[in-house]
Scaffold this active site. Structure first.
Site, PDB file in Angstrom:
ATOM      1  N   GLU A 163      11.020  -7.994  -3.045  1.00 22.47           N
ATOM      2  CA  GLU A 163      11.435  -6.673  -2.550  1.00 22.47           C
ATOM      3  C   GLU A 163      10.841  -6.546  -1.163  1.00 22.47           C
ATOM      4  OE1 GLU A 163      13.448  -4.637  -4.020  1.00 22.47           O
ATOM      5  OE2 GLU A 163      13.527  -5.495  -6.026  1.00 22.47           O
ATOM      6  N   SER A 223      16.041   5.897  -5.176  1.00 17.72           N
ATOM      7  CA  SER A 223      15.098   5.340  -6.146  1.00 17.72           C
ATOM      8  C   SER A 223      15.222   6.025  -7.493  1.00 17.72           C
ATOM      9  CB  SER A 223      13.667   5.505  -5.635  1.00 17.72           C
ATOM     10  OG  SER A 223      13.558   4.929  -4.363  1.00 17.72           O
ATOM     11  N   GLY A 272       6.717  -6.256  -0.287  1.00 16.27           N
ATOM     12  CA  GLY A 272       5.999  -6.193   0.984  1.00 16.27           C
ATOM     13  C   GLY A 272       6.917  -6.599   2.118  1.00 16.27           C
ATOM     14  N   ARG A 317      10.231  11.063   3.366  1.00 18.51           N
ATOM     15  CA  ARG A 317       9.509  10.660   2.156  1.00 18.51           C
ATOM     16  C   ARG A 317       8.445   9.653   2.564  1.00 18.51           C
ATOM     17  NH1 ARG A 317      11.780   6.738  -2.337  1.00 18.51           N
ATOM     18  NH2 ARG A 317      10.379   7.189  -4.050  1.00 18.51           N
ATOM     19  N   TRP A 332       0.816  -1.220   0.000  1.00 19.01           N
ATOM     20  CA  TRP A 332       0.000   0.000   0.000  1.00 19.01           C
ATOM     21  C   TRP A 332       0.849   1.269   0.000  1.00 19.01           C
ATOM     22  CZ3 TRP A 332       1.760   2.529   4.167  1.00 19.01           C
ATOM     23  CH2 TRP A 332       2.291   1.757   5.200  1.00 19.01           C
ATOM     24  N   CYS A 383      10.233   1.429   2.396  1.00 21.13           N
ATOM     25  CA  CYS A 383      11.238   0.408   2.724  1.00 21.13           C
ATOM     26  C   CYS A 383      12.628   1.033   2.741  1.00 21.13           C
ATOM     27  CB  CYS A 383      11.177  -0.725   1.712  1.00 21.13           C
ATOM     28  SG  CYS A 383      11.240  -0.120   0.030  1.00 21.13           S
TER      29      CYS A 383
HETATM   30  P1  NAP Z   1       2.601  -6.937   3.693  1.00 12.75           P
HETATM   31  O1  NAP Z   1       1.701  -7.084   4.847  1.00 12.75           O
HETATM   32  O2  NAP Z   1       3.653  -7.933   3.490  1.00 12.75           O
HETATM   33  O3  NAP Z   1       1.637  -6.863   2.406  1.00 12.75           O
HETATM   34  C1  NAP Z   1       2.143  -6.676   1.122  1.00 12.75           C
HETATM   35  C2  NAP Z   1       1.200  -7.320   0.137  1.00 12.75           C
HETATM   36  O4  NAP Z   1       1.109  -8.710   0.394  1.00 12.75           O
HETATM   37  C3  NAP Z   1      -0.213  -6.808   0.176  1.00 12.75           C
HETATM   38  O5  NAP Z   1      -0.764  -6.807  -1.120  1.00 12.75           O
HETATM   39  C4  NAP Z   1      -0.897  -7.841   1.028  1.00 12.75           C
HETATM   40  O6  NAP Z   1      -2.278  -7.890   0.822  1.00 12.75           O
HETATM   41  C5  NAP Z   1      -0.239  -9.088   0.529  1.00 12.75           C
HETATM   42  N1  NAP Z   1      -0.327 -10.230   1.428  1.00 12.75           N
HETATM   43  C6  NAP Z   1      -0.375 -10.262   2.773  1.00 12.75           C
HETATM   44  N2  NAP Z   1      -0.430 -11.536   3.207  1.00 12.75           N
HETATM   45  C7  NAP Z   1      -0.407 -12.334   2.112  1.00 12.75           C
HETATM   46  C8  NAP Z   1      -0.446 -13.747   1.902  1.00 12.75           C
HETATM   47  N3  NAP Z   1      -0.493 -14.598   2.918  1.00 12.75           N
HETATM   48  N4  NAP Z   1      -0.427 -14.203   0.640  1.00 12.75           N
HETATM   49  C9  NAP Z   1      -0.358 -13.355  -0.403  1.00 12.75           C
HETATM   50  N5  NAP Z   1      -0.336 -12.002  -0.270  1.00 12.75           N
HETATM   51  C10 NAP Z   1      -0.348 -11.508   0.970  1.00 12.75           C
HETATM   52  O7  NAP Z   1       3.359  -5.560   3.696  1.00 12.75           O
HETATM   53  P2  NAP Z   1       2.758  -4.122   3.945  1.00 12.75           P
HETATM   54  O8  NAP Z   1       2.628  -3.900   5.383  1.00 12.75           O
HETATM   55  O9  NAP Z   1       1.567  -3.901   3.099  1.00 12.75           O
HETATM   56  O10 NAP Z   1       3.919  -3.239   3.299  1.00 12.75           O
HETATM   57  C11 NAP Z   1       4.962  -2.782   4.033  1.00 12.75           C
HETATM   58  C12 NAP Z   1       6.180  -3.640   3.843  1.00 12.75           C
HETATM   59  O11 NAP Z   1       6.585  -3.627   2.473  1.00 12.75           O
HETATM   60  C13 NAP Z   1       7.368  -3.127   4.602  1.00 12.75           C
HETATM   61  O12 NAP Z   1       8.063  -4.161   5.213  1.00 12.75           O
HETATM   62  C14 NAP Z   1       8.240  -2.483   3.523  1.00 12.75           C
HETATM   63  O13 NAP Z   1       9.594  -2.391   3.858  1.00 12.75           O
HETATM   64  C15 NAP Z   1       7.979  -3.370   2.380  1.00 12.75           C
HETATM   65  N6  NAP Z   1       8.298  -2.696   1.110  1.00 12.75           N
HETATM   66  C16 NAP Z   1       9.407  -3.094   0.444  1.00 12.75           C
HETATM   67  C17 NAP Z   1       9.766  -2.452  -0.724  1.00 12.75           C
HETATM   68  C18 NAP Z   1      10.984  -2.869  -1.474  1.00 12.75           C
HETATM   69  O14 NAP Z   1      11.094  -2.533  -2.645  1.00 12.75           O
HETATM   70  N7  NAP Z   1      11.919  -3.585  -0.876  1.00 12.75           N
HETATM   71  C19 NAP Z   1       8.983  -1.413  -1.219  1.00 12.75           C
HETATM   72  C20 NAP Z   1       7.847  -1.033  -0.500  1.00 12.75           C
HETATM   73  C21 NAP Z   1       7.517  -1.700   0.667  1.00 12.75           C
HETATM   74  P3  NAP Z   1      -3.300  -7.397   1.971  1.00 12.75           P
HETATM   75  O15 NAP Z   1      -2.588  -6.406   2.810  1.00 12.75           O
HETATM   76  O16 NAP Z   1      -4.407  -6.818   1.230  1.00 12.75           O
HETATM   77  O17 NAP Z   1      -3.666  -8.608   2.730  1.00 12.75           O
END
Ligand code: NAP
Length: 485
Positions: free
Chosen positions: A258, A449, A236, A286, A158, A292
Site C-alpha cells: 500500500e 476508506s 508506506g 483528513r 506513522w 495517501c
Molecule cells: P516510509 O518512509 O516509507 O515508512 C513507512 C514504514 O517503513 C515505516 O515503518 C518505516 O520505519 C519503514 N521503513 C523505512 N525504511 C525501511 C527499510 N529500508 N526497510 C524496512 N522498513 C523501512 O513512509 P512514511 O513517510 O512513514 O509514510 C508516508 C507514506 O506512506 C506516504 O507515501 C503515503 O502515501 C504512504 N501511505 C500509503 C497508504 C496506502 O494504504 N496506500 C496508507 C498510508 C500511507 P521508520 O520510519 O521507523 O524507519
C-alpha cells in the site's frame, strides 16, 4: 497525574515477543517526540536485528497452533478487540494525538475506523471457504482448499498509527496467520497499546509480536531474508516499497504493498459546487493532508474554478491550527520538521512559478511543525506540487476545458491510488470512472476508506487489497487436490 501522563504511563515501552514484554538487546531505547512541541514524550525499546529474529522465532513457533485454532475462537477474539477499541477510544485517541499530532477528534475517528477492520474480519474468519466440483470430462474431482499463508511481517507508517495496523492484523488473525509488526519510529506507542489490547482480548502468545526500532532497514532485513517468513505486507512510501519488493524477491514472498498516492480531485462544470467543497475539505484535510488518499491536486472546470477556489479558501482559512490535544483545534502539526520543510518548499516552488496563495502559504506559529491550510490558484503544470505527494494541508488548483483534458491530467502520474470525481451527469460519471487509472474512486464523495471495501492502488501505488471481500485472500493460499474417483 494529568490524563496525558497517565495515558503515556499505561503503555508498555518494551518489545512484545512470544506474549512477553521484554527489553531490546543491551537495553537500547529511542525517544518518541510530540510533534506539537518538539519535546520528548518517552523512550521505547530499540530492537536489534537479533531481537527481530527472536520475534520471527515466536511467530513461527505459534503458527501451527494458530492455524489449527477453530475459526469461532479467532472470530471471537477479533470481536472482543473490536469492542475493546470502542471502550478505550478516549485513551487510545489521546495517545495517538500525543505521538502523531492530529486533533483528538480525528484520532477518535481513526480508532473507530481501525476497530471496523476487527469487526469485518471477525465475520470473515467464519467464511473461509473452498469448493468441490466435477471436472469437465466427468472423470475426476477438484477439491480446492484455502489455508493460511503462514508467518507474516508487517511494516506500518506513522500517519494512521492504529488503522494501518488493524487492516493487516485483522485479516491475518482471521485467516490463521501469525505475525511480526514493526510500526514507524515516530508512532510506536499506538501499536504497543494495540498489542496490549489484543493480548487482553485473548490473542495467544506468539500470534502477534511487535518490534519497535530506529534502524528499520537493519532489523527488517533478517526477517525478510528468513526462509520461514511467507508474506510481507507494507504500507508506506513507494520509494521504500520498491526496495522491499526487491528484498522479498529472494524468498519469492507474497507481498502486499500500500504505497504513495497523488490523488486528483476533478470538479466538472455541472457539479454541485457546495458538495464538491464539502468533499474537498474531507479529501484534503483528513489527517492534515497526511494521508495517501489525500486530494493532492484539484482539476476544476475553467467555468467554475474561481467560485470553487473562493469557497474552498473560505473554509480552509477558517480552520484553527493548534496542538491536537486542545479543544477547538482542527488542524494539528505535521509529523516532523522534514515534512514541514517539504510542504513549505512545494508551496514556494509553485508560487515562484506563478501560483497565488489565496489563503495560507506559511508555516504556523510555535515550536511544533505547523503549516497553515493553504489554497493555491493559477498553479502551472510544471509546479512540483502537482507531481509530488504533498502530505500537508495544501490544495493546488489547476483548470481544464474538456473532459478529455481532465482525464489526461488526472492520469498524468506514476501513482494510481484514488481519484475524486464531482459531476451530476450520470453518463459522464461512468465514462470518467472507467477512464481513470486508479484503484479507488470517490464519486461525489470525499472519502473512500471503509473496512468493507477493497482498499488499494494500481501503477506505483501498490499491489494487493486491504479490507472488503478481497482483504482475506491476501492471507490465504489456494491448494488444489485432484481426486481420482
Ligand atoms: P516510509 O518512509 O516509507 O515508512 C513507512 C514504514 O517503513 C515505516 O515503518 C518505516 O520505519 C519503514 N521503513 C523505512 N525504511 C525501511 C527499510 N529500508 N526497510 C524496512 N522498513 C523501512 O513512509 P512514511 O513517510 O512513514 O509514510 C508516508 C507514506 O506512506 C506516504 O507515501 C503515503 O502515501 C504512504 N501511505 C500509503 C497508504 C496506502 O494504504 N496506500 C496508507 C498510508 C500511507 P521508520 O520510519 O521507523 O524507519
Amino acid at each position: 497525574m494529568t490524563s496525558e501522563e497517565s495515558v503515556l504511563a499505561s503503555v508498555p515501552k518494551q518489545l512484545y515477543i512470544g506474549g512477553e514484554w521484554r527489553d531490546a538487546t543491551g537495553g537500547a531505547t529511542f525517544e518518541v517526540e510530540d510533534p506539537a512541541t518538539g519535546k520528548t514524550l518517552c523512550s521505547v525499546a530499540d530492537a536489534s536485528p537479533e531481537d527481530a529474529v527472536a520475534a520471527l522465532d515466536a511467530a513461527v513457533a505459534a503458527q501451527a497452533g494458530w492455524a489449527a485454532t477453530p475459526p469461532n475462537e479467532r472470530s471471537e477474539i477479533l470481536h472482543r478487540a473490536f469492542l475493546a477499541l470502542g471502550e478505550r477510544s478516549e485513551e487510545l485517541a489521546l495517545l495517538m494525538t500525543l505521538e502523531m499530532g492530529k486533533a483528538v477528534a480525528e484520532s477518535k475517528g481513526e480508532i473507530a475506523y481501525a476497530a471496523e477492520f476487527f469487526r469485518w474480519f471477525s465475520g470473515e474468519a467464519l467464511r473461509l471457504d473452498g469448493y468441490y466440483k466435477t471436472t469437465g470430462n466427468g472423470q475426476s474431482r477438484v477439491l480446492v482448499m484455502r489455508q493460511p499463508v503462514g508467518p507474516c511481517y508487517f511494516i506500518t507508517p506513522w500517519n494512521f498509527p492504529n488503522a494501518m495496523g488493524t487492516r493487516k492484523i485483522g485479516p491475518a488473525i482471521a485467516a490463521g496467520c501469525t505475525m511480526v509488526v514493526k510500526p514507524a519510529h515516530q508512532t510506536p506507542l499506538s501499536m504497543l497499546a494495540l498489542a496490549k489490547v489484543l493480548a487482553e482480548c485473548g490473542l495467544p502468545p506468539g500470534v502477534l509480536n511487535v518490534i519497535t526500532a530506529m534502524r528499520s532497514g537493519e532489523v527488517s532485513a533478517p526477517i525478510i531474508g528468513d526462509p520461514r517468513l511467507r508474506k510481507l505486507s507494507f504500507t508506506g512510501s513507494t520509494q521504500i516499497g520498491k526496495k522491499l519488493i526487491a528484498q522479498a524477491a529472494d524468498q519469492v514472498l507474497r507481498v502486499s504493498m500500500e504505497l504513495g498516492g497523488n490523488a486528483p480531485f476533478l470538479v466538472f462544470a455541472d457539479a454541485d459546487l457546495d458538495a464538491a467543497v464539502e468533499g474537498a475539505m474531507l479529501a484534503k484535510m483528513r489527517n492534515m493532508g497526511e494521508a495517501c488518499t489525500s486530494a493532492n491536486r484539484f482539476h476544476v472546470h475553467e467555468s467554475v474554478a474561481e467560485e470553487f477556489a473562493a469557497k474552498l479558501a473560505a473554509r480552509m482559512g477558517a480552520l484553527t491550527v493548534g496542538r491536537g490535544t486542545e479543544d477547538g483545534t482542527d488542524v494539528g502539526p505535521l509529523i516532523d520538521e522534514t515534512q514541514q520543510g517539504k510542504v513549505a518548499e512545494l508551496v514556494e516552488d509553485a508560487v515562484a512559478k506563478g501560483a497565488t496563495a489565496i489563503t495560507g502559504g506559511t508555516k504556523g506559529e510555535g515550536d511544533g511543525y505547523f503549516y497553515t491550510p493553504t489554497v493555491l490558484t493559477g498553479v502551472t503544470p510544471d509546479a512540483k506540487v502537482l507531481v509530488e505527494e504533498i502530505f500537508g494541508p495544501v490544495a493546488p488548483i489547476a483548470t481544464f476545458g474538456t473532459d478529455e483534458e481532465a482525464i489526461a491530467a488526472a492520469n498524468r502520474t506514476e501513482y494510481g491510488l484514488v481519484a475524486y470525481v464531482y459531476t451530476r451527469d450520470l453518463s459522464r460519471a461512468f465514462r470518467v470512472c472507467e477512464a481513470l487509472e486508479t484503484g479507488m474512486i470517490g464519486l461525489n464523495q470525499g472519502i473512500v476508506s471503509n473496512a468493507g471495501a477493497p482498499f488499494g492502488g494500481v501503477k506505483q501505488s501498490g499491489t494487493g487489497r486491504e479490507g472488503g471481500n478481497e482483504g482475506i485472500a491476501e492471507y490465504l493460499d489456494t491448494k488444489y487436490v485432484a481426486i481420482n474417483v
